[in-house]
Design a protein around this motif. Sequence first.
Motif, mmCIF file in Angstrom:
data_model
loop_
_atom_site.group_PDB
_atom_site.id
_atom_site.type_symbol
_atom_site.label_atom_id
_atom_site.label_comp_id
_atom_site.label_asym_id
_atom_site.label_seq_id
_atom_site.Cartn_x
_atom_site.Cartn_y
_atom_site.Cartn_z
ATOM 1 N N VAL A 13 1.005 -1.182 -0.192
ATOM 2 C CA VAL A 13 -0.096 -0.077 0.152
ATOM 3 C C VAL A 13 0.960 1.202 -0.159
ATOM 4 N N LEU A 14 1.796 1.098 1.036
ATOM 5 C CA LEU A 14 2.618 2.302 1.056
ATOM 6 C C LEU A 14 3.636 2.523 -0.236
ATOM 7 N N SER A 15 4.142 1.742 -1.145
ATOM 8 C CA SER A 15 4.678 1.614 -2.346
ATOM 9 C C SER A 15 3.814 2.402 -3.357
ATOM 10 N N SER A 16 2.533 1.961 -3.413
ATOM 11 C CA SER A 16 1.470 2.654 -4.364
ATOM 12 C C SER A 16 1.182 3.839 -4.117
ATOM 13 N N SER A 17 1.015 4.185 -2.719
ATOM 14 C CA SER A 17 0.705 5.669 -2.233
ATOM 15 C C SER A 17 1.656 6.570 -2.807
ATOM 16 N N ASN B 467 3.809 17.888 11.216
ATOM 17 C CA ASN B 467 5.187 17.582 11.228
ATOM 18 C C ASN B 467 5.997 17.917 10.193
ATOM 19 N N ASP B 468 6.047 19.192 9.650
ATOM 20 C CA ASP B 468 6.684 19.756 8.670
ATOM 21 C C ASP B 468 6.575 19.044 7.312
ATOM 22 N N SER B 469 5.323 18.486 7.035
ATOM 23 C CA SER B 469 5.025 18.001 5.939
ATOM 24 C C SER B 469 3.503 18.223 5.494
ATOM 25 N N VAL B 470 3.269 18.592 4.197
ATOM 26 C CA VAL B 470 1.930 18.898 3.908
ATOM 27 C C VAL B 470 1.408 17.323 3.156
ATOM 28 N N ARG B 471 0.442 16.846 3.968
ATOM 29 C CA ARG B 471 -0.347 15.779 3.207
ATOM 30 C C ARG B 471 -1.356 15.993 2.118
ATOM 31 N N ILE B 472 -1.370 15.427 1.325
ATOM 32 C CA ILE B 472 -2.372 15.403 0.190
ATOM 33 C C ILE B 472 -3.014 14.007 -0.196
ATOM 34 N N ARG B 473 -4.269 14.202 0.433
ATOM 35 C CA ARG B 473 -4.889 12.820 0.204
ATOM 36 C C ARG B 473 -6.149 12.899 -1.032
ATOM 37 N N LEU B 474 -5.747 12.242 -1.907
ATOM 38 C CA LEU B 474 -6.609 12.374 -3.195
ATOM 39 C C LEU B 474 -7.929 11.722 -2.850
ATOM 40 N N VAL B 511 5.375 19.853 -10.906
ATOM 41 C CA VAL B 511 4.544 19.127 -11.764
ATOM 42 C C VAL B 511 4.848 17.574 -11.225
ATOM 43 N N LEU B 512 3.941 16.932 -10.712
ATOM 44 C CA LEU B 512 4.218 15.622 -10.559
ATOM 45 C C LEU B 512 3.506 14.533 -11.324
ATOM 46 N N ASP B 513 4.146 13.781 -11.866
ATOM 47 C CA ASP B 513 3.381 12.689 -12.760
ATOM 48 C C ASP B 513 3.079 11.551 -11.911
ATOM 49 N N LEU B 514 1.538 11.335 -11.596
ATOM 50 C CA LEU B 514 1.300 10.578 -10.600
ATOM 51 C C LEU B 514 0.992 9.128 -11.110
ATOM 52 N N GLN B 515 1.426 8.253 -10.655
ATOM 53 C CA GLN B 515 1.252 6.790 -11.039
ATOM 54 C C GLN B 515 0.799 6.020 -9.938
ATOM 55 N N ASP B 516 -0.613 5.729 -10.056
ATOM 56 C CA ASP B 516 -1.359 4.665 -9.210
ATOM 57 C C ASP B 516 -0.968 5.222 -7.778
ATOM 58 N N ALA B 517 -1.532 6.573 -7.377
ATOM 59 C CA ALA B 517 -1.189 7.159 -6.236
ATOM 60 C C ALA B 517 -2.691 7.532 -5.386
ATOM 61 N N ASN B 518 -2.661 7.622 -4.302
ATOM 62 C CA ASN B 518 -3.900 8.219 -3.618
ATOM 63 C C ASN B 518 -3.613 8.934 -2.454
ATOM 64 N N LYS B 519 -2.193 9.038 -2.305
ATOM 65 C CA LYS B 519 -1.943 9.972 -1.199
ATOM 66 C C LYS B 519 -0.483 10.350 -1.303
ATOM 67 N N LEU B 520 -0.168 11.769 -0.977
ATOM 68 C CA LEU B 520 1.314 12.331 -1.341
ATOM 69 C C LEU B 520 1.594 13.013 0.057
ATOM 70 N N ILE B 521 3.016 13.246 0.142
ATOM 71 C CA ILE B 521 3.496 13.907 1.429
ATOM 72 C C ILE B 521 4.533 14.752 0.848
ATOM 73 N N ILE B 522 4.272 16.049 0.992
ATOM 74 C CA ILE B 522 5.306 17.177 0.515
ATOM 75 C C ILE B 522 6.078 17.407 1.820
ATOM 76 N N ASN B 523 7.408 17.374 1.662
ATOM 77 C CA ASN B 523 8.041 17.605 2.913
ATOM 78 C C ASN B 523 8.262 19.093 2.577
ATOM 79 N N VAL B 524 7.934 20.183 3.722
ATOM 80 C CA VAL B 524 8.123 21.364 3.621
ATOM 81 C C VAL B 524 9.083 21.831 4.850
ATOM 82 N N GLU B 525 9.869 20.892 5.317
ATOM 83 C CA GLU B 525 10.860 21.414 6.190
ATOM 84 C C GLU B 525 11.793 22.317 5.874
ATOM 85 N N GLY B 526 12.154 23.337 6.601
ATOM 86 C CA GLY B 526 13.053 24.335 6.064
ATOM 87 C C GLY B 526 12.402 25.409 5.381
ATOM 88 N N PHE B 527 11.172 25.238 5.223
ATOM 89 C CA PHE B 527 10.369 26.283 4.652
ATOM 90 C C PHE B 527 9.925 27.477 5.820
#
Lengths: 233, 546
Positions: A13-17, B467-474, B511-527
């Motif tokens: 799941v983690l890798s696909s996420s 925690n110094d990161s932005v979580r994007i839940r699609l 720009v990110l090319d998403l490949q089979d994703a539903n959740k992303l975490i962008i690390n903004v530590e240092g911003f």
Amino acid sequence: MIRLVFLLCFLTVLSSSFAQSVVIAEDLREEQERAFGMNRKHYTHTWVGLHFLVGPPETEGAEVLYGRSRALEFGYRYKRRFSDVFSAGSELSVRRSAFHIRQHSGKEVPDTIIHDKEKLVFLQAGAAIYQRVNFGQRGDYIGRFVDIGAYGAWNFHVRQVTHDLLDNGERLRSRRTRMDYPAAFEYGFMARLGFNNFVLKGNYRISDLFSGSADLPELPRWSAGLEFGMHPY
Amino acid sequence: MRYCLPLAAFLVLLTVNPVATVSTLPGKDYSATASQASFWVFFTDKEGVAFDPYDYFDEKAIQRRKAHGICLYDPLNFPVKEEYIHQIEKLTDKPLVVSRWFNAVHLTLCRFEAIALEELDFVREVRPASMRLVPAAAGFPFVGFSAVGKEHEKLFRTQKTHMYTGYFRERGLDGSGIRIAVFDAGFRGVKTHAAFRHLYENDQIIATWDFHRQRENVYVSSAHGTMVLSAIAGILDEGPVGMATGAEFLLARTEIFREPLAEEQYWLAAVEWADRMGADIINSSLGYIFHRYFPEEMDGRTSLVARAATIAAQKGILVVNAAGNMGNNDQWRIIVTPADADSVLTVGALEFPSMLRASYSSVGPTADGRRKPNVSALGTVIAANRRRLTTVSGTSFASPQVTAFAACLWQNFPTMSNMDLFRAIERSASLHPYYDYAHGHGVPRASYFFDDRIAVARPTFDLSFKNDSVRIRLREFIQLNPDTEDQNKAGNEYLYYQLRNETGSIEKYFVLDLQDANKLIINVEGFKPGKELLVHFRGYTSGIRL
């Protein structure tokens, strides 16, 4: 076992996420280098050149085949801009100069032996300084210019190559190196007329090509040719 | 002894440099110009000149002014004083171009003549003018062309659908009643290619002018304009390739390869001509670059063409200009002029099939930090060339697609002003309200104006900061089907995000090319706190302050 299955599921799941790739990333805070450019304070570029020997030899006995006697050159040039009109710079280059000696009874360079074909090849590492005068308004652009400069080169390898057709019909090609007659260094003046990437160039060799002890007549001192500056426009 | 003279000359020259003016940017003075060069001579006034707008303007130009409440007696359109021109002619040659808008004439002068002219009472300024105009085709004219084959079907389909122009076709919108001026390098083949037959059969070519040769024949030299016109109004066997097949056209040849350093005046003369002839839209797939300017001068104010484009916009004309093909050039990269002008709708190019910025497409911001390009369109198109069809790439061919889009839109909303139309096109674009310097607001979509579902974007993701990161839940799990029916996505799903500073300026964009994703975490530590992260995905834009 159950833990292992859970762990594998979690990792799947983690890798696909997080499957993603960055296709564009731009940081506008990165300062652009404004001091470097074709019409800015500093500029460097490479170039290639092809020059042909022109003009008569200094004395008889050192005639060459014009057109075939030529030099191929590759160099790296630095330009320092002082104003829109004046610049100066330096350059490093490597050059292969081939002098095709005309074969006739009065020939003296490098000896009096007549061959079917004969050439002297000088491999040189050189440096030059030049003064540039630009014409006309322009942006970040090389533009039209005239260069006047001086160059020097070290003859790090010289060879004499001869071709002969023997009586038995065989062809003999000989190659001689480590001769004692070539001079170690060459120097002279140069002038260039440039149109952006395209440059007409003329060289005048002040130094003698052969050492004084060899007492050989001098090959033609003038050469002229084209250079192509390898900059984007 | 024989070497003394050249050696002395060389040493003298070397000593010249230290006393020369040291400046990173060359000045605008012409003191070093020994040979003849190109100059603009600006006059002080237009006092006492007579002007009849009904005599000067085409009827269509009068209509446009009345429709948009623009003054018919704008002094900018008053003629240059004949008396001044005569006096100039006594001292030098006949002016090559007379500009009413700038109250100026364009001349070829030597240094001494320029100095003499500047002394005249009625001369306000003498300014060097020579520059080079470059068609905004990638590698123009020798690279980027290829014959059209079956493998290009998908490209052709994308070209026709990526702006959702089916909505225009369904409503019979084809640019009828809109007059488009096309400035280009030549229109070779337009008269004979079947793709343009309808333009002649229906008398849609209103006027043509070659500003170099001062004659009507523009069907010479380059076919760059032919391909541009094809992207606006061409009809191929497979159907219309340009959207504005019903529009009227003014064709101006302003770019001359053989005389590359004397084209600014042609563009300026053409824009005044287009205004006089009643153009509603100007398409210029041309731009001025390094031959005359530095990137830091791309501020929309320095070049005369940028100023002329701004004046044209003030007169109610929508000016659409290609962003330029300098994106690959590390020493330039940014928008060319006149695309740098604030009122010019600047169009960047997208690559096929990724539909992301084509590497050659110039990027923003302008030198003074303004947002450019405004929108983007497909940069690789199938176009009618001199005799055949070719695929061709460049921002040159993105611009005419937006021009055609604007013509159809204006036909549907005739009461809109040019700047209302400008903003409506931006609003309709695929990324709006998101913006980045590579794509602008994205690709204009006709569906925005006719499909209510598009106008209101539903949330496609949620943002949270922890925690110094932005979580994007699609909200929708992405699982791509490479054979997707949606030709505009070409099998890719992109997530756009950017970091803005406290003043709202973009510092970084991605720009990110998403490949089979539903959740992303962008690390903004240092911003630093106070900065904003803005995210766009599937038509929805949302941000979070750090």
